[in-house]
Design an enzyme around this catalytic site. Structure first.
Site, PDB file in Angstrom:
ATOM      1  N   ALA A  29       1.621   1.713  -0.025  1.00  0.00           N
ATOM      2  CA  ALA A  29       2.235   1.303   1.241  1.00  0.00           C
ATOM      3  C   ALA A  29       2.851   2.518   1.911  1.00  0.00           C
ATOM      4  O   ALA A  29       2.673   3.653   1.462  1.00  0.00           O
ATOM      5  CB  ALA A  29       3.292   0.232   0.985  1.00  0.00           C
ATOM      6  N   ASN A  30       3.554   2.302   3.013  1.00  0.00           N
ATOM      7  CA  ASN A  30       4.295   3.379   3.668  1.00  0.00           C
ATOM      8  C   ASN A  30       5.617   2.831   4.192  1.00  0.00           C
ATOM      9  O   ASN A  30       5.884   1.630   4.080  1.00  0.00           O
ATOM     10  CB  ASN A  30       3.445   4.032   4.773  1.00  0.00           C
ATOM     11  CG  ASN A  30       3.127   3.061   5.894  1.00  0.00           C
ATOM     12  OD1 ASN A  30       4.013   2.589   6.597  1.00  0.00           O
ATOM     13  ND2 ASN A  30       1.849   2.729   6.032  1.00  0.00           N
ATOM     14  N   ARG A  31       6.441   3.688   4.785  1.00  0.00           N
ATOM     15  CA  ARG A  31       7.816   3.321   5.126  1.00  0.00           C
ATOM     16  C   ARG A  31       7.987   2.702   6.506  1.00  0.00           C
ATOM     17  O   ARG A  31       9.104   2.554   6.980  1.00  0.00           O
ATOM     18  CB  ARG A  31       8.725   4.538   5.010  1.00  0.00           C
ATOM     19  CG  ARG A  31       8.856   5.064   3.606  1.00  0.00           C
ATOM     20  CD  ARG A  31       9.913   6.152   3.539  1.00  0.00           C
ATOM     21  NE  ARG A  31       9.853   6.865   2.268  1.00  0.00           N
ATOM     22  CZ  ARG A  31      10.358   6.385   1.126  1.00  0.00           C
ATOM     23  NH1 ARG A  31      10.968   5.224   1.119  1.00  0.00           N
ATOM     24  NH2 ARG A  31      10.235   7.087   0.012  1.00  0.00           N
ATOM     25  N   SER A  32       6.896   2.354   7.181  1.00  0.00           N
ATOM     26  CA  SER A  32       7.035   1.744   8.507  1.00  0.00           C
ATOM     27  C   SER A  32       7.858   0.461   8.422  1.00  0.00           C
ATOM     28  O   SER A  32       7.626  -0.386   7.557  1.00  0.00           O
ATOM     29  CB  SER A  32       5.646   1.421   9.070  1.00  0.00           C
ATOM     30  OG  SER A  32       5.762   0.582  10.192  1.00  0.00           O
ATOM     31  N   ALA A  95       1.422   1.224  11.396  1.00  0.00           N
ATOM     32  CA  ALA A  95       1.194   2.406  10.558  1.00  0.00           C
ATOM     33  C   ALA A  95       0.169   2.000   9.504  1.00  0.00           C
ATOM     34  O   ALA A  95       0.511   1.655   8.370  1.00  0.00           O
ATOM     35  CB  ALA A  95       2.497   2.859   9.912  1.00  0.00           C
TER      36      ALA A  95
END
Ligand code: C5P
Length: 223
Positions: A29-32, A95
């Protein structure tokens, strides 16, 4: 739909990260946070648009008056966008993970004592913005992308606008605390040139962008 300059228009917005499964319990995942995209969906709805928000996993409530389609992966996000078409305009604020795990394991990967970690080959995800912006009968008349950059922000955004085939790029300067933060410093890159916007709360960026979108599609124009 409430009256407003975008009454009768259908707007598609993507927001949030995507989650790309490794196995039934793990993902990439990512931090969006999804905040900017959710604010844009809310601002467009406030101008009278019918809004479909295709959202990755975030901890935000549905914006009032917005139809939210919740998805996990990039491929699900693209499919949900295609189901939502036709749209007068699309704003891709998600994102999206660039890569997914090539083969999701059907069972939890086991840690075997004495064994090296499993290899994790990646596969390229579809580019939702480029797909929506590709020429064709279902292309929204206005396609807006985002670009998060830490340096040469405008130059990279110009290049991205050309490469992805979209009409506008909202270029974010993410050298500070934008990811997950409350404020954003952006430049709007269009065919006509570049506008530098002041540092604004994400809701103010959203309102400004929504009114620019409304001005680009005057009421009464064919969709
Ligand atoms: O070049 P980059 O992928 O960072 O461009 C970001 C823009 O492209 C954003 O508008 C983002 O929503 C969109 N994008 C997308 N699908 C991808 C990757 C990025 O829609 N797989």
């Amino acid at each position: 739909a409430p009256p407003g300059p975008l009454a009768g228009r259908h707007l598609l917005v993507t927001a949030g990260p995507t989650h790309e499964p490794i196995d039934p319990v793990r993902y990439i995942a990512n931090r969006s946070s999804g905040r900017q995209g959710y604010a844009i969906a809310a601002a467009l709805a406030a101008l009278g648009a019918r809004v479909t928000l295709v959202s990755g996993p975030v901890g935000l409530p549905d914006p009032p008056g917005v139809a939210v389609r919740r998805v996990e992966t990039a491929r699900e996000m693209l499919a949900a966008c295609e189901v939502a078409l036709p749209a007068d305009a699309a704003v891709c604020a998600a994102a999206v993970a660039d890569w997914r795990v090539a083969r999701e394991a059907g069972h939890k990967l086991k840690k075997v004592p004495g064994q090296p970690p499993p290899p994790l080959p990646l596969a390229l995800n579809p580019d939702i913005l480029a797909t929506l912006a590709a020429p064709g009968p279902r292309r929204p008349r206005l396609v807006v992308g985002f670009a998060a950059e830490t340096e040469h922000v405008v130059e990279h955004a110009r290049e991205k606008r050309a490469r992805k085939g979209c009409d506008w790029i909202v270029a974010n300067d993410v050298s500070g605390d934008v990811m997950g933060g409350e404020e954003n410093t952006v430049h709007l890159v269009t065919e006509a040139g570049v506008e530098d916007w002041p540092r604004l709360h994400k809701s103010a960026v959203a309102e400004r962008l929504a009114s620019r979108i409304a001005a680009a599609m005057p009421p009464g124009m064919a969709g």
